[in-house]
Design an enzyme around this catalytic site. Structure first.
Site, PDB file in Angstrom:
ATOM      1  N   ASN A  17     -82.919 -61.244   1.988  1.00 46.08           N
ATOM      2  CA  ASN A  17     -82.629 -62.612   1.538  1.00 46.08           C
ATOM      3  C   ASN A  17     -81.873 -63.334   2.659  1.00 46.08           C
ATOM      4  O   ASN A  17     -80.692 -63.108   2.849  1.00 46.08           O
ATOM      5  CB  ASN A  17     -81.774 -62.562   0.254  1.00 46.08           C
ATOM      6  CG  ASN A  17     -81.366 -63.950  -0.202  1.00 46.08           C
ATOM      7  OD1 ASN A  17     -81.920 -64.948   0.248  1.00 46.08           O
ATOM      8  ND2 ASN A  17     -80.392 -64.002  -1.098  1.00 46.08           N
ATOM      9  N   SER A  41     -73.487 -56.317  -0.110  1.00 42.98           N
ATOM     10  CA  SER A  41     -72.971 -55.727   1.131  1.00 42.98           C
ATOM     11  C   SER A  41     -73.645 -54.408   1.513  1.00 42.98           C
ATOM     12  O   SER A  41     -72.988 -53.492   2.013  1.00 42.98           O
ATOM     13  CB  SER A  41     -71.447 -55.567   1.048  1.00 42.98           C
ATOM     14  OG  SER A  41     -70.833 -56.829   0.883  1.00 42.98           O
ATOM     15  N   LYS A  86     -81.145 -66.403   2.784  1.00 42.12           N
ATOM     16  CA  LYS A  86     -80.373 -67.554   2.278  1.00 42.12           C
ATOM     17  C   LYS A  86     -80.655 -68.781   3.150  1.00 42.12           C
ATOM     18  O   LYS A  86     -81.777 -68.942   3.619  1.00 42.12           O
ATOM     19  CB  LYS A  86     -78.883 -67.214   2.228  1.00 42.12           C
ATOM     20  CG  LYS A  86     -78.613 -65.879   1.557  1.00 42.12           C
ATOM     21  CD  LYS A  86     -77.171 -65.643   1.266  1.00 42.12           C
ATOM     22  CE  LYS A  86     -77.007 -64.237   0.771  1.00 42.12           C
ATOM     23  NZ  LYS A  86     -75.716 -63.983   0.188  1.00 42.12           N
ATOM     24  N   GLU A 107     -76.454 -57.313  -8.897  1.00 41.71           N
ATOM     25  CA  GLU A 107     -75.654 -57.792  -7.770  1.00 41.71           C
ATOM     26  C   GLU A 107     -74.270 -58.200  -8.267  1.00 41.71           C
ATOM     27  O   GLU A 107     -74.088 -59.352  -8.725  1.00 41.71           O
ATOM     28  CB  GLU A 107     -76.323 -59.001  -7.132  1.00 41.71           C
ATOM     29  CG  GLU A 107     -77.673 -58.711  -6.539  1.00 41.71           C
ATOM     30  CD  GLU A 107     -77.945 -59.626  -5.352  1.00 41.71           C
ATOM     31  OE1 GLU A 107     -78.054 -59.099  -4.247  1.00 41.71           O
ATOM     32  OE2 GLU A 107     -77.986 -60.835  -5.547  1.00 41.71           O
ATOM     33  N   GLU A 147     -75.443 -67.153  -6.283  1.00 38.55           N
ATOM     34  CA  GLU A 147     -75.066 -68.366  -5.537  1.00 38.55           C
ATOM     35  C   GLU A 147     -75.672 -69.603  -6.196  1.00 38.55           C
ATOM     36  O   GLU A 147     -75.055 -70.661  -6.231  1.00 38.55           O
ATOM     37  CB  GLU A 147     -75.496 -68.240  -4.066  1.00 38.55           C
ATOM     38  CG  GLU A 147     -74.577 -67.291  -3.315  1.00 38.55           C
ATOM     39  CD  GLU A 147     -75.210 -66.607  -2.120  1.00 38.55           C
ATOM     40  OE1 GLU A 147     -76.290 -67.013  -1.669  1.00 38.55           O
ATOM     41  OE2 GLU A 147     -74.593 -65.640  -1.625  1.00 38.55           O
ATOM     42  N   GLY A 159     -71.717 -60.518   0.097  1.00 38.05           N
ATOM     43  CA  GLY A 159     -71.211 -61.159   1.309  1.00 38.05           C
ATOM     44  C   GLY A 159     -69.748 -60.884   1.603  1.00 38.05           C
ATOM     45  O   GLY A 159     -69.140 -61.537   2.448  1.00 38.05           O
ATOM     46  N   HIS A 208     -80.114 -66.025  -8.662  1.00 39.01           N
ATOM     47  CA  HIS A 208     -79.126 -65.478  -7.718  1.00 39.01           C
ATOM     48  C   HIS A 208     -77.757 -66.072  -8.049  1.00 39.01           C
ATOM     49  O   HIS A 208     -77.639 -67.239  -8.415  1.00 39.01           O
ATOM     50  CB  HIS A 208     -79.540 -65.834  -6.284  1.00 39.01           C
ATOM     51  CG  HIS A 208     -78.748 -65.094  -5.261  1.00 39.01           C
ATOM     52  ND1 HIS A 208     -77.466 -65.454  -4.919  1.00 39.01           N
ATOM     53  CD2 HIS A 208     -79.040 -63.994  -4.516  1.00 39.01           C
ATOM     54  CE1 HIS A 208     -77.006 -64.612  -4.004  1.00 39.01           C
ATOM     55  NE2 HIS A 208     -77.941 -63.704  -3.746  1.00 39.01           N
TER      56      HIS A 208
END
Ligand code: PEP
Length: 249
Positions: A9, A205, A11, A163, A93, A169, A91
């Site tokens: 991904n 991560s 992003k 996740e 985010e 991240g 996701h």
């Protein structure tokens, strides 16, 4: 799933120059399936840069309708026409910054399946939810609303990605027992709805150093990788390290 699935991904990262470099250096092996999710604007460049290399292309998001006055959005059916195979839905985010809710996640899954895209449905708890002992509740609620009225009789290609939001991240990979518990819960919950196995990826991560041990956790069928997927070298190293360790049939 007999081979692990490793999904990159990107992003909102990358450039035209960078993606050429990524695919030129790509050195994968046949023991894992790899997918790359570039920013939408680079999809066609990615497809041509990939040529006949064994890596599929997906998209990071779709809209909740198939066409109409939705400025800036892209629909599932448009992507199918480009030979896109995968789409990430929900996701964290997008849930956090674009306020994507469970109803939209469910609508997007319906449309992705209708367009024969393979949805990768992301679920996961925040740090606060984990600290308050709400992880199981949150995961079950996200799963139940995502899969509400989703009929998988004709299209069994669907994937869930666990996740934990606090691991994305941050360099804080979830401990093995937390991943094990979450994946077991997800598997059990899905088994009450469907009578076939839905693959579950872990994301948060993942890198070349931890991939080999994470892949051997029960019910971890692959990874969704953000930061470590941006450079060909680290992405390929993850794939190689995994395939050495993948023990399921
Ligand atoms: C992600 O964005 O889905 C992700 C897992 O990112 P990272 O690997 O950087 O934690």
């Amino acid at each position: 799933m007999s081979k692990p699935l490793i999904v990159a991904n990107w992003k909102m990262n990358g450039s035209l120059e960078g993606l050429k470099d990524f695919f030129e250096k790509l050195d994968l092996c046949e023991y894992a399936e790899a997918v790359v999710l570039p920013p939408a604007v680079y999809i066609r460049d990615c497809i041509s840069a990939i040529g006949n290399r064994a890596i599929a292309v997906g998209i990071q998001n779709i809209w909740t309708e198939d066409a109409g006055a939705f400025t800036g959005e892209i629909s599932a059916s448009m992507l199918k026409a480009l030979n896109i195979q995968y789409v990430i839905i929900g996701h964290s985010e997008r849930r956090q910054y674009m306020y994507e809710n469970d109803k939209q996640v469910n609508d997007k899954i319906h449309l992705a399946l209708k367009a024969e895209l393979i949805p990768i449905i992301c679920i996961g708890e925040t740090l606060k939810e984990r600290e308050n002992g709400q992880t199981d509740l949150v995961l079950k609620e996200q799963l139940n609303s995502a899969f509400e009225n989703i009929n998988l009789d004709n299209q069994k290609n669907i994937i869930v990605a666990y996740e934990p939001v606090w691991a994305i991240g941050t360099g804080l990979t979830a401990e093995k027992n937390k991943i094990l518990d979450a994946h077991s819960l997800i598997k059990e919950t899905l088994e009450t709805i469907y009578n076939f196995n839905i693959p579950i990826l872990y994301g948060g991560s993942v890198n070349a150093d931890n991939a080999a041990s994470l892949i051997n956790i029960e019910n971890v069928d692959g990874f969704l990788v953000g930061g470590a997927s941006l450079k060909s070298e680290s992405f390929c190293q993850i794939v190689k390290n995994i395939t050495k360790n993948f023990e399921r049939s």
